[in-house]
Motif scaffolding. Sequence first.
Motif, PDB file in Angstrom:
ATOM      1  N   GLN A  78      12.607 -29.216  10.578  1.00 39.55           N
ATOM      2  CA  GLN A  78      11.723 -29.533   9.455  1.00 39.55           C
ATOM      3  C   GLN A  78      10.959 -28.298   9.028  1.00 39.55           C
ATOM      4  O   GLN A  78      10.659 -27.422   9.849  1.00 39.55           O
ATOM      5  CB  GLN A  78      10.715 -30.617   9.845  1.00 39.55           C
ATOM      6  N   ASN A  79      10.645 -28.235   7.740  1.00 39.27           N
ATOM      7  CA  ASN A  79       9.806 -27.172   7.200  1.00 39.27           C
ATOM      8  C   ASN A  79       8.557 -27.804   6.606  1.00 39.27           C
ATOM      9  O   ASN A  79       8.655 -28.672   5.735  1.00 39.27           O
ATOM     10  CB  ASN A  79      10.563 -26.392   6.116  1.00 39.27           C
ATOM     11  N   LEU A 111       4.339 -21.316   6.196  1.00 41.00           N
ATOM     12  CA  LEU A 111       5.447 -22.257   6.279  1.00 41.00           C
ATOM     13  C   LEU A 111       5.806 -22.425   7.748  1.00 41.00           C
ATOM     14  O   LEU A 111       6.197 -21.467   8.415  1.00 41.00           O
ATOM     15  CB  LEU A 111       6.656 -21.750   5.495  1.00 41.00           C
ATOM     16  N   HIS A 113       8.261 -23.751  10.453  1.00 38.50           N
ATOM     17  CA  HIS A 113       9.629 -24.233  10.673  1.00 38.50           C
ATOM     18  C   HIS A 113       9.729 -24.800  12.081  1.00 38.50           C
ATOM     19  O   HIS A 113       9.542 -24.077  13.064  1.00 38.50           O
ATOM     20  CB  HIS A 113      10.645 -23.102  10.501  1.00 38.50           C
ATOM     21  N   TYR A 115      12.219 -26.143  14.668  1.00 41.36           N
ATOM     22  CA  TYR A 115      13.659 -26.075  14.879  1.00 41.36           C
ATOM     23  C   TYR A 115      14.224 -27.443  15.248  1.00 41.36           C
ATOM     24  O   TYR A 115      13.511 -28.333  15.717  1.00 41.36           O
ATOM     25  CB  TYR A 115      13.979 -25.062  15.975  1.00 41.36           C
ATOM     26  N   ALA A 121       9.189 -23.439  17.401  1.00 44.61           N
ATOM     27  CA  ALA A 121       8.602 -23.480  16.064  1.00 44.61           C
ATOM     28  C   ALA A 121       8.122 -22.082  15.697  1.00 44.61           C
ATOM     29  O   ALA A 121       7.725 -21.305  16.569  1.00 44.61           O
ATOM     30  CB  ALA A 121       7.435 -24.473  16.007  1.00 44.61           C
ATOM     31  N   THR A 178      12.092 -18.879  -0.567  1.00 44.94           N
ATOM     32  CA  THR A 178      12.763 -18.872   0.731  1.00 44.94           C
ATOM     33  C   THR A 178      14.178 -19.428   0.723  1.00 44.94           C
ATOM     34  O   THR A 178      14.981 -19.118   1.609  1.00 44.94           O
ATOM     35  CB  THR A 178      11.950 -19.688   1.743  1.00 44.94           C
ATOM     36  N   LEU A 180      14.608 -22.426   1.377  1.00 44.68           N
ATOM     37  CA  LEU A 180      14.474 -23.493   2.372  1.00 44.68           C
ATOM     38  C   LEU A 180      13.819 -24.715   1.724  1.00 44.68           C
ATOM     39  O   LEU A 180      12.897 -24.582   0.922  1.00 44.68           O
ATOM     40  CB  LEU A 180      13.604 -23.034   3.544  1.00 44.68           C
ATOM     41  N   TRP A 346      14.576 -15.744   6.313  1.00 41.59           N
ATOM     42  CA  TRP A 346      14.846 -17.081   5.769  1.00 41.59           C
ATOM     43  C   TRP A 346      16.224 -17.574   6.213  1.00 41.59           C
ATOM     44  O   TRP A 346      16.377 -18.765   6.525  1.00 41.59           O
ATOM     45  CB  TRP A 346      14.771 -17.067   4.240  1.00 41.59           C
ATOM     46  N   LEU A 349      16.053 -18.899   9.767  1.00 38.35           N
ATOM     47  CA  LEU A 349      15.406 -20.208   9.858  1.00 38.35           C
ATOM     48  C   LEU A 349      16.333 -21.303   9.341  1.00 38.35           C
ATOM     49  O   LEU A 349      16.414 -22.391   9.924  1.00 38.35           O
ATOM     50  CB  LEU A 349      14.095 -20.217   9.071  1.00 38.35           C
ATOM     51  N   LYS A 350      17.044 -20.994   8.246  1.00 40.93           N
ATOM     52  CA  LYS A 350      17.967 -21.992   7.709  1.00 40.93           C
ATOM     53  C   LYS A 350      19.059 -22.321   8.728  1.00 40.93           C
ATOM     54  O   LYS A 350      19.496 -23.469   8.837  1.00 40.93           O
ATOM     55  CB  LYS A 350      18.595 -21.481   6.411  1.00 40.93           C
ATOM     56  N   ASP A 352      18.691 -22.236  11.906  1.00 41.81           N
ATOM     57  CA  ASP A 352      18.034 -22.645  13.156  1.00 41.81           C
ATOM     58  C   ASP A 352      18.244 -21.634  14.271  1.00 41.81           C
ATOM     59  O   ASP A 352      18.483 -22.009  15.433  1.00 41.81           O
ATOM     60  CB  ASP A 352      18.509 -24.038  13.601  1.00 41.81           C
TER      61      ASP A 352
END
Length: 531
Positions: A78-79, A111, A113, A115, A121, A178, A180, A346, A349-350, A352
């Motif tokens: 989740q973001n 922001l 994130h 995971y 996180a 981002t 995201l 970014w 994070l996308k 994971d």
Amino acid sequence: MTGSHRAATTTRRGTGGAARDRRSGRTRIRIVLAAAVSLLVLVTAGVGWAYLRLNGNIDTFGADGISDHRPAAASDGQNVLVIGSDARTAGNSELGGGDKNDIGRSDTAFLLHVYADHRHAVAVSIPRDTLLTIPPCKLPDGSWTETRHQAMFNEAYTVGSTAEGNPACTQNTVENLTGLRVDHTVVVDFKGFSALTEVVGGVEVCVPQDIYQKDLNPGRATRGKRLFTQGVQTVSGQKALDYVRIRHGIGDGSDIGRIQRQQAFVGSLIKKVKSDGLTPTKLLPLADAATTSMTVDPGLGSADKLVSFAMSLKDIDLNDTRFVTVPWRYEGARVAIVEPDAGALWAALKADRTLDGQDAGGGSDADGKDTGASKDTDASKDTDASKSADASKSAGEEAPAEDISATVRNGTRVTGLAARAAAVLEASGVTVTGTETASSQDHRTTVIEYGPGREAEARTLARLLGTGELRSTTGGGLDVVLGQSYADQAPGTSTGADSATASPAPSEVPAEVAEGARTADEDLCAALSYG
């Protein structure tokens, strides 16, 4: 006869005494049960009342201001966008000064994130003076603004010039920056922040030097009284608010200079909350304090949803809760985002991937047990290789990213877009066989062309890129033709006056970003300013 009578009498008395004892025992049991039931009713009523109170506290902003052109959800994580508002309405001017009739502004933002494994996180701070593109945003009259280039990040919150601000516009801007998808947005003002720190009993901080009133208000003629003494101390309420807002007299005196102190504060707050215990009983008073001055998106607009989200963070270790700032450099008095470093962040994070490159997609925990958060691509690895591709990959199913090879073509006039998309795909395990310029640069929609048996691979590419119309061809290849739909959401892209030659984003987070991360259990007095 008399003896028999006495014996019978004694027997009757004994029997009667036992009966009375049994009745007395049953009475005591009934009393205990009644007390227990009464207590249960009271507790249940109390919890119910608390939830009703929370529901009455929570304000939500309209979802109609969120853009229709959004990145796709790229993982099971989740973001969450957290915005600190310096609005002066509803009593906030008493804490932060300023005109109570002024428009709402965002004072800080990051922001978060979470995971997919729900054990890691990272919070990425975005300086308020960052120069970026603000996409179209909804105004109070229902109309939408034009795209603004080279605007400051905190201007997004002021779109519409309302006292409550425009969190939907800030969310649109972060998604545009981002690539995201922002699952939730939370806005906390001065009052909410102050109340939260008081409910937890104060937060431990480290002050690098003595701080005076002039450091908080540089317009003063004299330095005034001392607000903070150098060293570690516990702060709450107004004093906690002063701590996170001070920027003059420490480091370089800039907004970005105080970001690390704010990160240290949030880390210390998380540490305090976790030490007290993440249970609904502990969270309810915290939520009650925070929600009195909190605005959230409709997806978090109830007590159940807020507490449930908080409980989902309970397994994240303090050392695996990290804080970074988007890669930046000064551009005059403003802040510019450094590419391709930001794009790599970014992309990680996308996909994971943690800052140190580990897969946190949620396949299994350290003991090898299934965490329940594994990705669809993990399950698809077990496909019987002897089956044909068409038989084993039904409509809607995806293929493992590491099994995919594709060519990426730029169908727009955005410089470097193919290289950026290639970096996003490669960070997820896709093999990019080449980046090229498409035969025309007027593509509005991103198209993914796939040959026979490769639809599942095309679906994976569309998910990773956050956009893409699938189109079958008679050839055997897999080609991505990027359109404006990807350029509008890709991290770090720009057009027109903002356009500049872009170099490909690296497939891993740059070492200086990863090494500069702060953990929630970091030494309080370490690295408290950039300046």
